[in-house]
Design a protein around this motif. Structure first.
Motif, PDB file in Angstrom:
ATOM      1  N   GLN A 166       0.857  -1.199   0.000  1.00  0.00           N
ATOM      2  CA  GLN A 166       0.000   0.000   0.000  1.00  0.00           C
ATOM      3  C   GLN A 166       0.884   1.236   0.000  1.00  0.00           C
ATOM      4  O   GLN A 166       0.437   2.345  -0.235  1.00  0.00           O
ATOM      5  CB  GLN A 166      -0.816   0.063   1.288  1.00  0.00           C
ATOM      6  N   GLU A 192      -9.741  -0.263  -2.494  1.00  0.00           N
ATOM      7  CA  GLU A 192     -10.735   0.795  -2.277  1.00  0.00           C
ATOM      8  C   GLU A 192     -12.062   0.298  -2.821  1.00  0.00           C
ATOM      9  O   GLU A 192     -12.203   0.118  -4.030  1.00  0.00           O
ATOM     10  CB  GLU A 192     -10.339   2.072  -3.039  1.00  0.00           C
ATOM     11  N   LEU A 200      -8.141   4.969  -7.225  1.00  0.00           N
ATOM     12  CA  LEU A 200      -7.803   3.818  -8.054  1.00  0.00           C
ATOM     13  C   LEU A 200      -7.426   2.690  -7.096  1.00  0.00           C
ATOM     14  O   LEU A 200      -7.090   2.941  -5.938  1.00  0.00           O
ATOM     15  CB  LEU A 200      -6.595   4.149  -8.936  1.00  0.00           C
ATOM     16  N   PHE A 203      -2.180   2.534  -8.092  1.00  0.00           N
ATOM     17  CA  PHE A 203      -1.748   3.881  -8.464  1.00  0.00           C
ATOM     18  C   PHE A 203      -0.255   4.013  -8.183  1.00  0.00           C
ATOM     19  O   PHE A 203       0.328   3.189  -7.483  1.00  0.00           O
ATOM     20  CB  PHE A 203      -2.545   4.948  -7.697  1.00  0.00           C
ATOM     21  N   MET A 205       2.970   6.001  -6.675  1.00  0.00           N
ATOM     22  CA  MET A 205       3.259   6.962  -5.600  1.00  0.00           C
ATOM     23  C   MET A 205       4.768   7.124  -5.473  1.00  0.00           C
ATOM     24  O   MET A 205       5.519   6.157  -5.559  1.00  0.00           O
ATOM     25  CB  MET A 205       2.649   6.465  -4.287  1.00  0.00           C
ATOM     26  N   GLY A 410       1.708  13.106   4.368  1.00  0.00           N
ATOM     27  CA  GLY A 410       3.043  12.902   4.935  1.00  0.00           C
ATOM     28  C   GLY A 410       3.059  13.170   6.422  1.00  0.00           C
ATOM     29  O   GLY A 410       2.040  13.565   7.008  1.00  0.00           O
ATOM     30  N   ARG A 413       7.826  10.925  11.639  1.00  0.00           N
ATOM     31  CA  ARG A 413       7.571   9.555  12.111  1.00  0.00           C
ATOM     32  C   ARG A 413       7.893   9.461  13.599  1.00  0.00           C
ATOM     33  O   ARG A 413       8.827  10.131  14.071  1.00  0.00           O
ATOM     34  CB  ARG A 413       8.427   8.548  11.341  1.00  0.00           C
ATOM     35  N   GLY A 452       4.169  11.031   0.736  1.00  0.00           N
ATOM     36  CA  GLY A 452       3.864  10.309  -0.501  1.00  0.00           C
ATOM     37  C   GLY A 452       3.021  11.191  -1.405  1.00  0.00           C
ATOM     38  O   GLY A 452       2.031  11.787  -0.964  1.00  0.00           O
ATOM     39  N   GLY A 454       0.801  11.156  -4.884  1.00  0.00           N
ATOM     40  CA  GLY A 454       0.145  10.283  -5.853  1.00  0.00           C
ATOM     41  C   GLY A 454       0.249  10.877  -7.254  1.00  0.00           C
ATOM     42  O   GLY A 454      -0.169  12.015  -7.476  1.00  0.00           O
ATOM     43  N   ARG A 457      -3.350  11.609  -9.030  1.00  0.00           N
ATOM     44  CA  ARG A 457      -4.093  12.780  -8.537  1.00  0.00           C
ATOM     45  C   ARG A 457      -3.378  14.064  -8.912  1.00  0.00           C
ATOM     46  O   ARG A 457      -4.015  15.078  -9.219  1.00  0.00           O
ATOM     47  CB  ARG A 457      -4.233  12.698  -7.021  1.00  0.00           C
ATOM     48  N   ILE A 468     -10.025  10.759 -12.206  1.00  0.00           N
ATOM     49  CA  ILE A 468      -8.669  10.198 -12.213  1.00  0.00           C
ATOM     50  C   ILE A 468      -8.462   9.136 -13.314  1.00  0.00           C
ATOM     51  O   ILE A 468      -7.343   8.822 -13.681  1.00  0.00           O
ATOM     52  CB  ILE A 468      -8.391   9.619 -10.809  1.00  0.00           C
TER      53      ILE A 468
HETATM   54  O1  4AD Z   1      -2.016   9.676   2.294  1.00  0.00           O
HETATM   55  P1  4AD Z   1      -1.488   8.345   1.871  1.00  0.00           P
HETATM   56  O2  4AD Z   1      -2.279   7.151   2.192  1.00  0.00           O
HETATM   57  O3  4AD Z   1      -0.026   8.272   2.509  1.00  0.00           O
HETATM   58  C1  4AD Z   1       0.793   7.205   2.496  1.00  0.00           C
HETATM   59  O4  4AD Z   1       0.628   6.185   1.874  1.00  0.00           O
HETATM   60  C2  4AD Z   1       2.079   7.455   3.241  1.00  0.00           C
HETATM   61  N1  4AD Z   1       2.682   6.161   3.532  1.00  0.00           N
HETATM   62  C3  4AD Z   1       2.975   8.323   2.415  1.00  0.00           C
HETATM   63  C4  4AD Z   1       4.264   8.648   3.105  1.00  0.00           C
HETATM   64  O5  4AD Z   1       4.230   9.372   4.086  1.00  0.00           O
HETATM   65  N2  4AD Z   1       5.361   8.116   2.636  1.00  0.00           N
HETATM   66  O6  4AD Z   1      -1.225   8.362   0.296  1.00  0.00           O
HETATM   67  C5  4AD Z   1      -0.379   9.335  -0.279  1.00  0.00           C
HETATM   68  C6  4AD Z   1      -0.957   9.836  -1.577  1.00  0.00           C
HETATM   69  C7  4AD Z   1      -2.292  10.532  -1.450  1.00  0.00           C
HETATM   70  O7  4AD Z   1      -2.149  11.862  -1.045  1.00  0.00           O
HETATM   71  C8  4AD Z   1      -2.824  10.410  -2.860  1.00  0.00           C
HETATM   72  O8  4AD Z   1      -2.234  11.359  -3.722  1.00  0.00           O
HETATM   73  C9  4AD Z   1      -2.330   9.043  -3.269  1.00  0.00           C
HETATM   74  O9  4AD Z   1      -1.211   8.747  -2.464  1.00  0.00           O
HETATM   75  N3  4AD Z   1      -3.380   8.044  -3.073  1.00  0.00           N
HETATM   76  C10 4AD Z   1      -4.186   7.569  -4.061  1.00  0.00           C
HETATM   77  N4  4AD Z   1      -4.252   7.872  -5.365  1.00  0.00           N
HETATM   78  C11 4AD Z   1      -5.163   7.216  -6.118  1.00  0.00           C
HETATM   79  N5  4AD Z   1      -5.996   6.275  -5.629  1.00  0.00           N
HETATM   80  C12 4AD Z   1      -5.965   5.930  -4.326  1.00  0.00           C
HETATM   81  N6  4AD Z   1      -6.759   4.981  -3.869  1.00  0.00           N
HETATM   82  C13 4AD Z   1      -5.021   6.602  -3.475  1.00  0.00           C
HETATM   83  N7  4AD Z   1      -4.709   6.518  -2.157  1.00  0.00           N
HETATM   84  C14 4AD Z   1      -3.719   7.395  -1.940  1.00  0.00           C
END
Ligand code: 4AD
Ligand code: MG
Length: 483
Positions: A166, A192, A200, A203, A205, A410, A413, A452, A454, A457, A468
């Motif tokens: 993920q 999802e 999606l 995707f 990242m 982000g 940690r 992270g 995406g 997006r 998207i």
């Molecule tokens: O906010 P998320 O879940 O953060 C993380 O996964 C952390 N581990 C990142 C990190 O700190 N290294 O996901 C980060 C980004 C979201 O802001 C979005 O842009 C994209 O990943 N994202 C998706 N894009 C498309 N479809 C989905 N189902 C998505 N879920 C997250």
């Protein structure tokens, strides 16, 4: 000997004889002259053929060309004749086009979007490589969950349970303790179960991670990163963006500093008069737009009845389809607005911001907004607990403006072993699979953080696409796996 050239290279061959190879985009004949618009992946080129005695065969061959027939042009050599290409100039609905994704690629709009995607991906890599980040590829098969169990795809790994990644975050965290500044960039998977315009199941990242960085420093990196990639895409694709109908001026103002607000402030915005006014105005404008579209549709349907020529009928059918789609989208939005108003007005401190809440906040700002310090209950176990208020974590979401919402998530940690252990317990996660992750807090733990972004997006925002699904070559969504 034949000299082949691409359409893009033609300007280097002025006055010379070259052969183009491609596919027939469209043809038009009028009396003794014919036009063949050729597409070869690098561009479109109008080729002209005259009905002269010495060109009689070529002229006849050109008349035979059908949409998407492959062809070589100096004289004219048909490579393969396409019969009944399914995507015709007449209008098609998005479901039909998605079922023909493998052919839909050839249309100009899809062509442009995927070229911008290629540049965006290159911009991401170049920006990070030049800024001293080391690429660390992280695994796709995993024994642990990175972002909560509800969206995990499980796979059978030689009779053991494994999950599709993920996130690569936990692994880049360990790598930043070896290299300082690192990033991973690859496909990530989330089960999802909702069909939304932002989700999606597969995707891409990019996840930078930095040792010895606090929350503000991580946000600074994200800000520079977003400015850098938007600038590069604008530089390389201004005309393409205009072709897509993107308001380029709103991308030009993506410059530092972005807005930084806390989650609590975001809640105040949702409860405040500006949010209410925004949605009330929306309701009025959208209702008016529906009325206007209905009038326009009546007119279009009337003119379709009287259209004689084939191209006029096709044009009318296209316009009708576009207006109908627009009207039904507006009707859906108008139906949702009262609900979104209610959600915003009754938003309770402590819940996560929903899609419609993010849209409101992002529409009230002309630049990206970093929303920081969310309640820890709604966020992932690894986020650093705020030492000044232990109800909060030191995290951020970056919301893109114009209603596009979250494109980055982000945080700092949690670097303290005991606090991290209790957070794993709070989330009811098993300890054993996270022992390796806890090692990072046993052996030389330091403050660190990352985020992270995406790709899809971000691309939807940059290109101004409401959904998207067109931002990735082969979209994977609930109910969509074929092709
Ligand atoms: O906010 P998320 O879940 O953060 C993380 O996964 C952390 N581990 C990142 C990190 O700190 N290294 O996901 C980060 C980004 C979201 O802001 C979005 O842009 C994209 O990943 N994202 C998706 N894009 C498309 N479809 C989905 N189902 C998505 N879920 C997250
Ligand atoms: Mg998020």
């Amino acid at each position: 000997m034949t000299t082949y050239a691409t359409i893009e290279q033609l300007c280097d061959h002025v006055g010379q004889e070259v052969t183009l190879r491609g596919w027939t985009y469209k043809t038009r004949f009028s009396g003794k002259i014919g036009f063949v618009v050729l597409r070869d992946g690098t561009g479109l080129c109008q080729c002209v053929v005259e009905k002269l005695d010495e060109l009689a065969e070529v002229f006849a061959a050109a008349k035979e060309l059908t949409q998407e027939s492959s062809v070589e042009i100096t004289g004219l050599k048909l490579v393969q004749k396409a019969v009944d290409y399914p995507i015709t100039p007449k209008a098609h609905g998005v479901d039909f086009l998605m079922k023909h994704r493998h052919l839909w690629f050839r249309s100009q709009r899809q062509h442009v979007i995927l070229r911008i995607r290629a540049t965006l991906v290159d911009a991401i890599r170049q920006h990070l490589n030049k800024s001293g980040f080391i690429l660390i590829d992280t695994p796709i098969f995993n024994g642990t969950a990175g972002e909560g169990h509800s969206t995990l795809f499980g796979v059978d790994y030689f009779d053991e349970k494994a999950y599709l990644a993920q996130t690569g975050q936990l692994h880049v965290e360990s790598a930043c303790m070896a290299h300082g500044k690192v990033y991973c960039f690859g496909p990530t998977f989330r089960a999802e179960k909702s069909k939304t315009r932002r989700h999606l199941t597969e995707f891409w990242m990019v996840e930078p991670e930095i040792a010895y960085a606090n929350l503000d420093e991580v946000i600074d990196v994200a800000e520079d990163f977003v400015c850098g990639i938007v600038e590069r895409v604008l530089n390389d694709h201004r005309e393409d963006l205009e072709f897509l109908g993107r308001d380029v001026a709103s991308l030009e103002c993506i410059k530092k500093p972005f807005y930084r607000i806390t989650y609590s402030h975001a809640v105040d915005i949702l409860h405040g008069p500006k949010a209410k006014q925004l949605l009330e105005d929306d309701l009025t404008t959208k209702k008016q737009a529906i009325t206007d579209l209905s009038t326009k549709l009546d007119e279009l349907e009337e003119s379709a009845k009287t259209a004689r020529k084939k191209w006029q009928q096709e044009k009318a059918a296209q316009d009708i389809q576009a207006a109908r789609t627009e009207r039904s989208e507006l009707e859906e939005q108008v139906g949702n607005i009262p609900h979104h108003m209610e959600l915003a007005a009754n938003f309770e401190w402590g819940s996560d911001l929903g899609g419609s809440d993010e849209t409101i906040i992002s529409r009230l700002h002309d630049k990206p907004v970093f929303v920081t310090h969310y309640p820890k209950e709604v966020k992932a176990f690894y986020m650093r607990v705020d030492r000044e208020n232990d109800k909060l974590v030191e995290n951020f979401d970056m919301l893109a403006p114009e209603g596009f919402g979250e494109v980055i998530g982000g945080s700092a940690r949690e670097e303290d072993y005991d606090i991290l252990l209790s957070r794993i317990h709070d989330h009811k996660l098993p300890i054993e699979p996270y022992e390796w992750y806890l090692d990072l807090r046993r052996y030389g733990s330091v403050p660190h953080g990352g985020f992270g972004l995406g790709v899809e997006r971000t691309l939807a925002w940059i290109c101004g696409l409401p959904h998207i699904r067109e931002t990735i070559p082969y979209p994977r969504m609930m109910g969509k796996i074929e092709i």
